[in-house]
Design a protein around this motif. Structure first.
Motif, PDB file in Angstrom:
ATOM      1  N   CYS A 135       0.831  -1.188   0.113  1.00  0.00           N
ATOM      2  CA  CYS A 135      -0.014   0.077   0.081  1.00  0.00           C
ATOM      3  C   CYS A 135       0.908   1.229   0.186  1.00  0.00           C
ATOM      4  N   SER A 136       0.791   2.146  -0.804  1.00  0.00           N
ATOM      5  CA  SER A 136       1.356   3.331  -0.892  1.00  0.00           C
ATOM      6  C   SER A 136       1.080   4.432   0.082  1.00  0.00           C
ATOM      7  N   HIS A 137       0.208   4.071   0.870  1.00  0.00           N
ATOM      8  CA  HIS A 137      -0.332   5.253   1.693  1.00  0.00           C
ATOM      9  C   HIS A 137       0.228   5.063   3.087  1.00  0.00           C
ATOM     10  N   CYS A 163      -7.674   3.552   3.381  1.00  0.00           N
ATOM     11  CA  CYS A 163      -7.122   4.259   2.261  1.00  0.00           C
ATOM     12  C   CYS A 163      -7.767   3.713   1.224  1.00  0.00           C
ATOM     13  N   CYS A 175      -6.868   2.097  -1.372  1.00  0.00           N
ATOM     14  CA  CYS A 175      -6.361   0.983  -1.856  1.00  0.00           C
ATOM     15  C   CYS A 175      -7.840  -0.165  -1.763  1.00  0.00           C
TER      16      CYS A 175
HETATM   17 ZN   LIG Z   1      -3.498   2.116   0.290  1.00  0.00          ZN
END
Ligand SMILES: [Zn+2]
Length: 464
Positions: free
Chosen positions: A285-287, A296, A298
């Motif tokens: 996850c990039s958050h 988020c 995703c």
């Molecule tokens: Zn995410």
């Protein structure tokens, strides 16, 4: 020049057992198998073990999963142990690395929980592989410096991160690099190639001839290239993954690349290049860590249940710990040491009563012994409440959030048995605001909430 490639597989399943019965219930979607553990074993763990793939990859296997394999597919379990042993005989180091016990997102866990998870993961590893681990996989690769500092203090020397989690002198190869620890010293980090790892994980169908594909990808590269992915990619997520992996690993004369393992490579390549962590990040996850906390993008839809579930469990953990310390501080010089050693009971190599007696000089009555036994057992389920799967998906009304709620119910039950204190009503109240599928409520029909899920666990397990 021959290129060097390492493939690391992260093999993991949550403990699917009903905490009240110790049995894995039949799971929908796993047909014709009884449950997902059995299904994924048949599709991935067993064929990979039979194909000899564990011999040539680097791998970690979750403590709860390897315990399940020991009990339910002993031959596969034995082959995985054997892969590490043979690697150790050949290279002087094993190719397995450890994992914290319950796939907890360690940067979201308090320091005390980080220590327990890491100690339990190491003890499980030693029990399974008969040696000290050198490296440790971090669940979801979720990382912060405090976690690395604890790993270092426990005698571990490396972990694996993804390229988007680090900055500085990263030159496109896997390293190993070194990360400066706040308390002094360094910790080694291998950095995976995100694009190659994702291609192998999610675009397997586009890879016709595995060896040619990998040779093309690494041609002209310097140093080590690391592909790290979920082990279940090979056979479960991707049907042809077992054969593809065997093909990638095959040893042959004049091969366009050579396979390495991380432990063997580290033996001859001490990390000298320094990089910095981007703290509180993860690989899937990039958050940052929002996926397992406030939610988020995703996981589409309403994820307002995620922070509510987490804070309800945090509150419950506080209460369980307060009772535990109140009961034990008068009798034990270090109550947490008893928790850390309780993993030996889980592994079946120690007896709760004996362990309690070894940890105190006080003469305990039978009643005190029983009471403390319940409270330390409650600590096991309180740890399992934080397994990351609970927050990974979009819906509250899935098996994974139910699973963490069931662990909470079991911890509450044990505290009540031990002390008569009922933490249930306060926990239930904290769950009320976490709604399943917000916005889809039908007028006149009460909205399903996490409190209802808790009630369902209680109804299905009358002891709760
Ligand atoms: Zn995410």
């Amino acid at each position: 020049m021959t290129q060097l490639v390492a493939i690391h597989g992260h093999f993991y399943q949550p403990p699917r057992e009903n905490p009240f019965t110790g049995e894995v219930p039949a799971e929908q979607g796993a047909e014709p198998y009884h449950d997902y553990n059995a299904k994924i074993t048949a599709e991935s763990y067993r064929p990979n073990a039979l194909a000899g793939n564990f011999d040539r990859i680097s791998f970690n296997i979750g403590p709860t999963l390897i315990g399940w394999l020991d009990r339910h597919d002993h031959e596969t379990y034995r082959r995985i142990q054997e892969a590490d042993r043979v690697h150790r005989q050949t290279c002087g180091v094993g190719n397995a690395i450890a994992q914290p016990a319950h796939h907890t997102i360690l940067p979201l866990a308090r320091r005390r929980d980080k220590i327990t998870q890491i100690k339990w993961g190491m003890a499980s590893f030693i029990h399974r592989f008969g040696r000290q681990p050198r490296g440790m996989w971090l669940p979801e690769m979720a990382v912060d410096l405090v976690t690395l500092e604890i790993l270092s203090r426990r005698g571990l020397s490396f972990t694996i991160l993804s390229e988007e989690q680090v900055q500085g002198e990263v030159r496109g190869d896997a390293g190993p690099y070194r990360v400066r620890l706040p308390g002094g010293g360094f910790f080694a980090v291998f950095v995976r190639d995100r694009q190659l790892s994702n291609q192998l994980s999610f675009a397997t169908d586009q890879i016709a001839a595995g060896r040619d594909w990998l040779a093309d990808q690494v041609r002209g590269r310097q140093g080590l290239t690391l592909i790290a992915t979920d082990g279940e990619t090979f056979g479960h997520h991707q049907r042809r993954g077992v054969q593809l992996l065997a093909d990638l690993l095959r040893d042959e004369p004049a091969a366009p690349y050579e396979m390495a393992t991380l432990t063997d490579y580290l033996r001859t390549h001490a990390p000298t290049r320094e990089i910095e962590l981007i703290e509180r990040t993860a690989w899937s996850c990039s958050h940052h860590l929002d996926r397992w906390d406030r939610g988020c993008g995703c996981t589409p839809g309403d994820h307002s249940w995620k922070p509510i579930l987490r804070s309800a469990l945090d509150l419950l953990a506080d209460e369980i710990d307060a009772i535990y310390l109140y009961e034990l501080r008068r009798l034990f010089s270090n109550p947490w040491l008893l928790v850390d050693q309780y993993i030996d009971v889980v592994l079946g190599v120690a007896d709760t009563g004996l362990l309690i007696r070894e940890n105190t000089s006080a003469k305990l009555t039978t009643g005190q012994n029983l009471r403390i036994g319940k409270l330390v057992q409650a600590q096991l389920h309180r740890q399992r409440m934080f397994t990351s799967c609970g927050w990974f998906f979009e819906k509250l009304d899935r098996p994974e959030p139910r699973y963490v709620i069931a662990q909470a119910a079991c911890a509450i039950h044990l505290v009540r048995q031990g002390t008569g204190i009922d933490l249930g009503p306060e926990f239930r109240e904290a769950l009320c605001a976490a709604r399943c599928g917000k916005g889809k409520a039908i007028p006149g029909v009460p909205t399903h909430t996490a409190a209802d899920l808790y009630d369902e666990v209680a109804a299905a397990n009358p002891l709760a």
